[in-house]
Each structure stands twice: as C-alpha cells, then as structure tokens.
Design an enzyme around this catalytic site. Structure first.
Site, short mmCIF file in Angstrom:
data_model
loop_
_atom_site.label_atom_id
_atom_site.label_comp_id
_atom_site.label_asym_id
_atom_site.label_seq_id
_atom_site.Cartn_x
_atom_site.Cartn_y
_atom_site.Cartn_z
N PRO A 1 36.21 42.44 39.78
CA PRO A 1 36.54 43.28 38.63
C PRO A 1 35.85 42.88 37.33
O PRO A 1 35.79 41.69 36.99
CB PRO A 1 38.06 43.10 38.48
CG PRO A 1 38.53 42.71 39.83
CD PRO A 1 37.40 41.98 40.49
N ASN A 2 35.34 43.88 36.65
CA ASN A 2 34.75 43.78 35.30
C ASN A 2 33.36 43.13 35.28
O ASN A 2 32.74 43.07 34.22
CB ASN A 2 35.69 43.03 34.34
CG ASN A 2 37.02 43.72 34.19
OD1 ASN A 2 37.05 44.92 33.92
ND2 ASN A 2 38.11 43.01 34.41
N ARG B 1 29.84 42.08 28.13
CA ARG B 1 31.20 41.55 28.21
C ARG B 1 31.23 40.09 27.75
O ARG B 1 30.66 39.22 28.41
CB ARG B 1 31.69 41.63 29.66
CG ARG B 1 33.05 41.04 29.88
CD ARG B 1 33.37 40.88 31.37
NE ARG B 1 34.65 40.26 31.53
CZ ARG B 1 35.06 39.66 32.64
NH1 ARG B 1 34.28 39.63 33.70
NH2 ARG B 1 36.24 39.09 32.70
N TYR C 1 30.01 34.66 29.17
CA TYR C 1 29.37 35.03 30.43
C TYR C 1 27.85 35.18 30.34
O TYR C 1 27.19 35.34 31.37
CB TYR C 1 29.99 36.33 30.95
CG TYR C 1 31.48 36.21 31.23
CD1 TYR C 1 31.95 35.30 32.18
CD2 TYR C 1 32.42 36.97 30.53
CE1 TYR C 1 33.31 35.16 32.42
CE2 TYR C 1 33.78 36.84 30.77
CZ TYR C 1 34.21 35.94 31.72
OH TYR C 1 35.56 35.79 31.96
N ASN D 1 31.80 36.16 43.63
CA ASN D 1 32.48 35.90 42.37
C ASN D 1 33.69 36.84 42.35
O ASN D 1 33.55 38.02 42.02
CB ASN D 1 31.57 36.17 41.17
CG ASN D 1 32.25 35.80 39.87
OD1 ASN D 1 33.47 35.62 39.82
ND2 ASN D 1 31.47 35.70 38.80
N ALA E 1 38.66 37.89 38.14
CA ALA E 1 40.09 37.59 37.89
C ALA E 1 40.88 37.45 39.19
O ALA E 1 41.91 36.75 39.23
CB ALA E 1 40.70 38.68 37.03
N HIS F 1 42.19 34.07 40.77
CA HIS F 1 43.42 33.38 40.39
C HIS F 1 44.69 34.05 40.92
O HIS F 1 45.78 33.56 40.68
CB HIS F 1 43.48 33.29 38.86
CG HIS F 1 42.16 32.96 38.23
ND1 HIS F 1 41.51 31.76 38.47
CD2 HIS F 1 41.32 33.68 37.43
CE1 HIS F 1 40.35 31.75 37.82
NE2 HIS F 1 40.22 32.91 37.18
N GLU G 1 31.66 30.26 46.55
CA GLU G 1 32.28 30.89 45.38
C GLU G 1 31.47 30.54 44.14
O GLU G 1 31.08 29.39 43.95
CB GLU G 1 33.72 30.40 45.24
CG GLU G 1 34.46 31.02 44.05
CD GLU G 1 35.95 30.75 44.11
OE1 GLU G 1 36.57 31.02 45.16
OE2 GLU G 1 36.49 30.27 43.10
N HIS H 1 31.19 31.13 39.77
CA HIS H 1 31.73 31.62 38.50
C HIS H 1 30.70 31.39 37.41
O HIS H 1 30.07 30.32 37.37
CB HIS H 1 33.03 30.91 38.14
CG HIS H 1 34.11 31.20 39.13
ND1 HIS H 1 34.78 32.39 39.16
CD2 HIS H 1 34.60 30.46 40.14
CE1 HIS H 1 35.65 32.38 40.15
NE2 HIS H 1 35.55 31.22 40.77
N ARG I 1 38.80 26.62 30.38
CA ARG I 1 39.41 27.80 29.78
C ARG I 1 40.94 27.76 29.93
O ARG I 1 41.51 26.70 30.16
CB ARG I 1 38.78 29.04 30.41
CG ARG I 1 37.25 29.04 30.23
CD ARG I 1 36.60 30.26 30.82
NE ARG I 1 37.07 31.47 30.17
CZ ARG I 1 36.87 32.70 30.67
NH1 ARG I 1 36.23 32.85 31.82
NH2 ARG I 1 37.32 33.76 30.02
C1 DQA Z 1 34.85 34.58 36.18
C2 DQA Z 1 36.03 33.73 35.67
C3 DQA Z 1 37.34 34.49 35.82
O1 DQA Z 1 38.41 33.70 35.31
C4 DQA Z 1 37.31 35.79 35.05
O2 DQA Z 1 38.48 36.53 35.26
C5 DQA Z 1 36.10 36.61 35.35
C6 DQA Z 1 34.82 35.94 35.53
C7 DQA Z 1 33.50 33.89 35.91
O3 DQA Z 1 32.53 34.27 36.56
O4 DQA Z 1 33.41 33.00 35.05
O5 DQA Z 1 36.16 37.82 35.39
O6 DQA Z 1 34.97 34.72 37.58
#
Ligand code: DQA
Length: 144
Positions: A9-10, A17, A22, A71, A74, A77, A97, A99, A106
């Site tokens: 997501p996102n 963003r 990021y 990746n 969110a 978690h 995985e 990130h 954070r």
């Molecule tokens: C993320 C870290 C996550 O906590 C966050 O919700 C993201 C991006 C990262 O790539 O740093 O959407 O996965």
C-alpha cells in the site's frame, strides 16, 4: 531465473510521498535500476494497495517464480495473512523483505515485522538502492 517483486500500500506514491523518508525515486525508477543488474534475471514488478491481491499473487507464485522481493509497506506491521502466504510457498519461492526506511528508527509500531519471519532475510534503510541490494542477495542465495 524469474523474480516476483511485490510492493504494498501507498508505494505507488513513491517520488512524492514523504521524500525525506522514502527518497525521490519512483517505483518505475527502481524497476529500471533493478533491471540493469542481471540480464539473465526476469523481473515481474507489481504494486497493490490491496492485502488480498498481494496474498493471491504470493499464493500463485509456486512453480512460476524462483523468488520474491517484497516491501509489504504498512502491512508489514499488521498482516498475519501475508506472513502465512509467504510461509506457504517458502519451500520453493524464498522471499527477501525490503524497506526503504529504517523502520527501527521510527515509531514503535513500525519496529515489529510480522512478515520478516517468513523471509530468508531483510534489507532496510537505503531507500530505493535497497531493492538492488535485495536482488543481489536473493540471486546469490538462489545460485548457491
Ligand atoms: C515501508 C515502512 C512501513 O512502515 C511503511 O508503512 C511503508 C513503507 C518502507 O519501505 O520503509 O509504507 O515499508
């Protein structure tokens, strides 16, 4: 070798963003970078804002892909379902995985990953460059 690259997501909003967290690279930029590393590796890069769609793609990966780079954003978690999906195919489709940010620096809610236990390793904190690190690590493992 075929690798499925999944983004949650996102992450379609990368580039604009929260770039201080990021970075300024878009998913398209990252895909171009990944494609320059190994000519013999075929990448299938996908993004979804839907947990169900990501779970379905992981479930369909058996026999189709040699590995997964994910990746979960969110969902990292919160999603036991994603963890279960990764575990369900882990015998033949190992996952790494990734990130962009270092989630340990954070908010506390981002410190725990439900999906990491289903993966062979985790890379974080190097923004878009981390994806090429994840690809190198996965190809190295698959070639061993
Ligand atoms: C993320 C870290 C996550 O906590 C966050 O919700 C993201 C991006 C990262 O790539 O740093 O959407 O996965």
């Amino acid at each position: 070798m075929k690798i499925l690259v999944l983004n949650g997501p996102n992450l379609n909003l990368l580039g604009t963003r929260e770039p201080e967290i990021y970075g300024f690279e878009t998913l398209a930029d990252i895909e171009v970078e990944m494609n320059t590393i190994f000519s013999e590796v075929k990448l299938d890069c996908r993004q979804s804002n839907s947990e169900a769609e990501l779970i379905t793609w992981i479930g369909e990966s058996r026999g189709q892909y040699d590995g997964i780079i994910i990746n979960p954003a969110a969902l990292t978690h919160t999603s036991l379902g994603l963890c279960d999906a990764l575990k369900a195919v882990a015998d033949v489709v190992p996952a790494v995985e990734i990130h962009l940010s270092n989630t340990h620096t954070r908010e506390e809610i981002r410190h725990k990953s439900l999906t990491a236990p289903a993966c062979i390793g985790q890379i974080m904190g190097f923004q878009g460059f981390g994806y090429t690190l994840a690809l190198r690590a996965l190809v190295n493992k698959l070639s061993a």
